[in-house]
Design a protein around this motif. Structure first.
Motif, short mmCIF file in Angstrom:
data_model
loop_
_atom_site.label_atom_id
_atom_site.label_comp_id
_atom_site.label_asym_id
_atom_site.label_seq_id
_atom_site.Cartn_x
_atom_site.Cartn_y
_atom_site.Cartn_z
N GLY A 75 12.04 9.39 -2.35
CA GLY A 75 11.25 10.22 -1.45
C GLY A 75 9.95 10.72 -2.05
N LYS A 76 9.55 10.16 -3.19
CA LYS A 76 8.33 10.63 -3.86
C LYS A 76 7.08 9.86 -3.44
CE LYS A 76 10.90 12.20 -7.93
NZ LYS A 76 11.09 12.05 -9.40
N LEU A 77 7.27 8.69 -2.86
CA LEU A 77 6.15 7.89 -2.37
C LEU A 77 6.51 7.29 -1.02
CD1 LEU A 77 5.09 5.88 -5.59
CD2 LEU A 77 4.02 7.94 -4.67
N LYS A 78 5.48 6.87 -0.28
CA LYS A 78 5.69 6.25 1.02
C LYS A 78 4.90 4.95 1.07
CE LYS A 78 5.30 7.07 6.01
NZ LYS A 78 4.87 8.01 7.07
N VAL A 79 5.54 3.87 1.57
CA VAL A 79 4.88 2.58 1.71
C VAL A 79 4.42 2.40 3.15
CG1 VAL A 79 5.26 0.09 1.72
CG2 VAL A 79 6.07 1.45 -0.20
N ILE B 103 0.88 -1.17 0.00
CA ILE B 103 0.00 0.00 0.00
C ILE B 103 0.92 1.21 0.00
CG2 ILE B 103 -1.76 1.31 1.23
CD1 ILE B 103 -2.74 -1.26 2.48
N ALA B 104 0.84 1.98 -1.07
CA ALA B 104 1.72 3.15 -1.21
C ALA B 104 0.88 4.42 -1.31
CB ALA B 104 2.60 3.02 -2.44
N VAL B 105 1.39 5.50 -0.74
CA VAL B 105 0.66 6.77 -0.75
C VAL B 105 1.59 7.90 -1.17
CG1 VAL B 105 -0.90 6.02 1.09
CG2 VAL B 105 1.19 7.26 1.69
N ASN B 106 0.99 8.95 -1.65
CA ASN B 106 1.74 10.17 -1.91
C ASN B 106 2.00 10.84 -0.55
OD1 ASN B 106 2.04 13.17 -2.35
ND2 ASN B 106 1.96 12.51 -4.48
N PRO B 107 3.23 11.23 -0.25
CA PRO B 107 3.55 11.83 1.05
C PRO B 107 2.72 13.06 1.39
CG PRO B 107 5.56 11.25 -0.10
CD PRO B 107 4.44 11.09 -1.09
N THR C 16 -0.84 8.60 6.68
CA THR C 16 0.40 8.14 7.29
C THR C 16 0.31 6.73 7.87
OG1 THR C 16 -0.18 9.13 9.43
CG2 THR C 16 1.05 10.51 7.88
N SER C 17 -0.89 6.13 7.80
CA SER C 17 -1.07 4.79 8.35
C SER C 17 -2.30 4.14 7.72
CB SER C 17 -1.26 4.85 9.87
OG SER C 17 -2.50 5.50 10.18
N VAL C 18 -2.44 2.84 7.92
CA VAL C 18 -3.62 2.13 7.44
C VAL C 18 -4.86 2.65 8.16
CG1 VAL C 18 -4.78 -0.12 7.41
CG2 VAL C 18 -2.38 0.06 6.73
N LYS C 19 -4.71 3.02 9.44
CA LYS C 19 -5.84 3.60 10.17
C LYS C 19 -6.30 4.91 9.53
CE LYS C 19 -5.04 1.64 14.78
NZ LYS C 19 -4.78 1.94 16.22
N ASP C 20 -5.34 5.70 9.06
CA ASP C 20 -5.68 6.95 8.36
C ASP C 20 -6.49 6.66 7.10
OD1 ASP C 20 -4.39 8.55 10.18
OD2 ASP C 20 -2.60 8.87 8.95
N ILE C 21 -6.08 5.61 6.37
CA ILE C 21 -6.77 5.25 5.14
C ILE C 21 -8.21 4.85 5.43
CG2 ILE C 21 -6.89 3.49 3.32
CD1 ILE C 21 -3.83 3.48 3.31
N ILE C 22 -8.39 4.01 6.43
CA ILE C 22 -9.74 3.56 6.79
C ILE C 22 -10.60 4.74 7.24
CG2 ILE C 22 -11.06 2.14 8.40
CD1 ILE C 22 -8.73 0.14 8.34
N ILE D 164 8.71 -3.45 6.95
CA ILE D 164 7.38 -2.98 6.58
C ILE D 164 6.34 -3.96 7.10
CG2 ILE D 164 5.83 -2.34 4.70
CD1 ILE D 164 8.27 -1.72 3.00
N PRO D 165 5.40 -3.53 7.95
CA PRO D 165 4.40 -4.44 8.52
C PRO D 165 3.39 -4.91 7.48
CG PRO D 165 3.88 -2.19 9.10
CD PRO D 165 5.22 -2.14 8.42
N THR D 166 2.72 -6.01 7.78
CA THR D 166 1.67 -6.52 6.90
C THR D 166 0.35 -5.82 7.21
OG1 THR D 166 0.97 -8.28 8.39
CG2 THR D 166 2.79 -8.78 6.88
N VAL D 167 -0.56 -5.88 6.25
CA VAL D 167 -1.91 -5.34 6.47
C VAL D 167 -2.57 -6.09 7.62
CG1 VAL D 167 -4.21 -5.03 5.46
CG2 VAL D 167 -2.17 -4.62 4.07
N SER D 168 -2.31 -7.40 7.69
CA SER D 168 -2.88 -8.22 8.76
C SER D 168 -2.41 -7.76 10.13
CB SER D 168 -2.50 -9.69 8.53
OG SER D 168 -3.07 -10.52 9.51
#
Length: 323
Positions: free
Chosen positions: A216-220, A130-134, A139-145, A235-239
């Motif tokens: 530095g253009k994307l963040k995982v 899961i990659a996002v534009n900085p 900043t986290s999976v919780k943010d995405i949800i 890098i942690p898993t989604v699980s």
């Protein structure tokens, strides 16, 4: 005596052409070989095709061309190869999408994945990320949800029916949200808009992602496999991050149209396996988060059949449709 001689003529003729036939078979390849990438340039499939082409040229002694035929989530280029002459000069460098996901996603395909291809060799699999534009504020999976619950979030994919699309839909189902799907004609165009900020996030193979992360253009934020990637152990898993049991790890491989002579398929399989076992290629794949796969043609065929059943269940559970 004359009758006996006349009866032996057909046998003599047959014996005389056998060496010529064998020479013709041994002459493969006698002209350039085309590897069809069913996506736009710059994506994972394209990068792997070009890596493979450069190595195959040296061992086969012929030019190996990569031809991009993108569109319809990879189905256009896949169909092109399905209908190509099975003479050993046209091969498909495929992601798992058009072969094991598309059959359960599209009501009608112009090709039949289980009968229209010759399984040659797998290339690699990769835990997607899961990659996002900085600048997206995510900043986290919780943010995405949390953002998705507002109804104002979208994700880019390499096209409808691709692993990128279906993994995004899997996330939607397990998180109980609806992130809007935006399909592109391949990972390359999707990455351009992700880096440019036109779309905030994606579920993507690390091959095109990691160079952008290093720049530095994307963040995982997470990997999509059940276990952490050996290439990115930090890098942690989604699980791990809350969606228990989440597991998606697509693959890439080489196939020909149905009917490719067995000896050609076996030769390609042999050379590809040697290439993938080489230290420099393994290092290049590992640096991109991909791990080489090693199977015979028969093993690869059986693997595809089993994976088709797996992804069919995933598509049904996700409720994904073609956009």
């Amino acid at each position: 005596m004359k009758r006996h001689f006349l009866r032996t003529i057909p046998a003599l003729v047959a014996l005389s052409v056998l060496p010529l036939f064998a020479a013709a078979q041994a002459a493969w390849p006698a002209k350039p070989i085309t590897l069809v990438s069913p996506y736009a340039p710059g994506g994972t499939t394209d990068l792997l095709a070009r890596l493979l082409a450069s190595k195959l040229q040296g061992v086969l002694g012929q030019t190996v061309i990569v031809e991009n035929k993108g569109g319809a989530g990879g189905n256009i280029g896949t169909d092109y190869v399905a209908k190509a002459k099975p003479d050993g000069y046209t091969f498909l460098v495929a992601s798992s999408g058009p072969l094991v996901i598309a059959p359960s996603l599209y009501p009608k395909l112009p090709y039949q994945p289980n009968t229209d291809f010759t399984a040659v060799a797998p290339i690699a699999n990769a835990a997607f990320v899961i990659a996002v534009n900085p600048k997206s504020g995510l900043t986290s999976v919780k943010d995405i949800i949390a953002k998705a619950k507002t109804g104002d979030l979208a994700f880019a994919s390499a096209g409808s029916g691709t692993p990128q699309h279906i993994i995004g839909e899997m996330f939607n189902v397990q998180a109980g949200v609806k992130i809007q799907h935006i399909p592109y004609k391949g990972s390359g165009p999707a990455m351009n808009d992700l880096v440019g900020g036109q779309v905030p996030m994606t579920f993507e193979n690390p091959v095109p992602i990691m160079p952008q992360v290093k720049a530095g253009k994307l963040k995982v934020l997470a990997v999509t496999s059940a276990k952490r990637s050996a290439a990115f152990p930090d890098i942690p898993t989604v699980s791990e991050l809350g969606l228990k049991g989440f597991d998606a790890q697509p693959w890439y491989g080489v196939l020909g149209p149905a009917g490719v002579p067995t000896e050609i398929a076996e030769r390609m399989n042999k050379e590809i396996r040697i290439i993938l076992a080489s230290t420099d290629v393994k290092a290049r794949l590992f640096a991109l988060g991909a791990e080489p796969m090693d199977m015979s043609t028969v093993q690869f065929k059986n693997f595809i059949a089993a994976d088709t059943k797996k992804w069919s269940a995933v598509v049904k559970a996700s409720g994904a449709t073609v956009d």
